[in-house]
Motif scaffolding. Structure first.
Motif, PDB file in Angstrom:
ATOM      1  N   ASP A  40      16.404  -7.363  49.976  1.00 16.95           N
ATOM      2  CA  ASP A  40      16.212  -8.758  49.581  1.00 16.95           C
ATOM      3  C   ASP A  40      14.880  -9.281  50.097  1.00 16.95           C
ATOM      4  N   ASP A  41      14.239 -10.099  49.305  1.00 13.67           N
ATOM      5  CA  ASP A  41      12.866 -10.526  49.581  1.00 13.67           C
ATOM      6  C   ASP A  41      12.685 -11.165  50.955  1.00 13.67           C
ATOM      7  N   HIS A  86      21.155  -9.522  44.604  1.00 12.57           N
ATOM      8  CA  HIS A  86      19.815  -9.188  44.108  1.00 12.57           C
ATOM      9  C   HIS A  86      19.721  -7.733  43.665  1.00 12.57           C
TER      10      HIS A  86
END
Length: 240
Positions: A40-41, A86
């Protein structure tokens, strides 16, 4: 020649057993492939060895990275947890090999429709479209906080299997159920590669935890919910 592999997964500090699973697996898998880890970012791994030994990329960049320099394979870790939101989105954009840890993704998808899409009515519509009147009825119960066991009859894994180039599962049950939905999907059964802890003496363990030596001990692991069949037992009062 070493293969170039993309590996999408939650990692710690994400509270998921798959975080631990991936962190234990990656050092061994890294012996056979050049791995780029996608997470995840906004996630910052707490395991310093990951950044030391792997290239780590935000999962929002996976599709673009794959177009610029195609991977030999993309491996997606999928479980019934919102930690995979995500990863699920990335799979819908870019097909790959799915490691399906759980056949039923219903509870994850309920959270996804509610929290990511903000469209809980679409969840009920999808349930009705996929599973008929029973799907609509069960979705309505779930939307009103009645987490019925019947939810496990609505797997909501069809979109994952549709985008999979191949399937890896840890049980024959998942392999068989997935094959019933998509017979053409190549699948492999891979037992869980989790090292067993060193055995300890039961009496010593009880003493360390301050537990009586002869008392029976019952344990329920994971979330406490109705499906675990945990019942609260209280001793009868002297007047009973």
């Amino acid at each position: 020649m070493m293969r170039h592999l993309a590996y999408a997964t939650p990692v710690n500090p994400v509270a998921s057993g798959i975080s631990d699973y991936s962190e234990e697996l990656l050092p061994y898998l890294g012996r056979y492939a050049d791995i780029t880890l996608y997470i995840d970012d906004r996630l910052r791994p707490t395991n310093p060895l990951l950044a030391r030994h792997l290239t780590i990329r935000p999962i929002s960049k996976l599709a673009r990275d794959h177009r610029r320099r195609p991977y030999d394979a993309i491996l997606y870790q999928i479980g019934n947890s919102f930690a995979h939101a995500h990863i699920w989105q990335a799979l819908q954009r870019t097909p790959g090999v799915v490691v399906l840890h759980e056949y039923v993704l219903h509870h994850f998808m309920l959270q996804y429709y509610a929290s990511v899409l903000g469209d809980i009515d679409r969840y009920r519509a999808e349930a009705g479209m996929r599973y008929g009147p029973d799907g609509d009825r069960i979705a309505n119960l779930m939307m009103h906080g009645r987490f019925t066991e019947a939810a496990f009859d609505l797997p909501f894994c069809e979109d994952v299997l549709a985008q999979a180039d191949g399937l890896i599962a840890h049980s024959q049950y998942v392999i068989a159920r997935a094959a019933a939905l998509r017979q053409d999907l190549p699948a492999a059964l891979v037992p869980m590669g989790v090292p067993l802890p060193q055995a300890i003496d039961p009496a010593a363990a009880r003493a360390r935890l301050g537990l009586p030596q002869q008392a029976p001990i019952l344990a329920s692991f994971g979330h406490i919910n109705p499906y675990k069949r945990c019942l609260l037992y209280t001793s009868p009062s002297p007047r009973d």
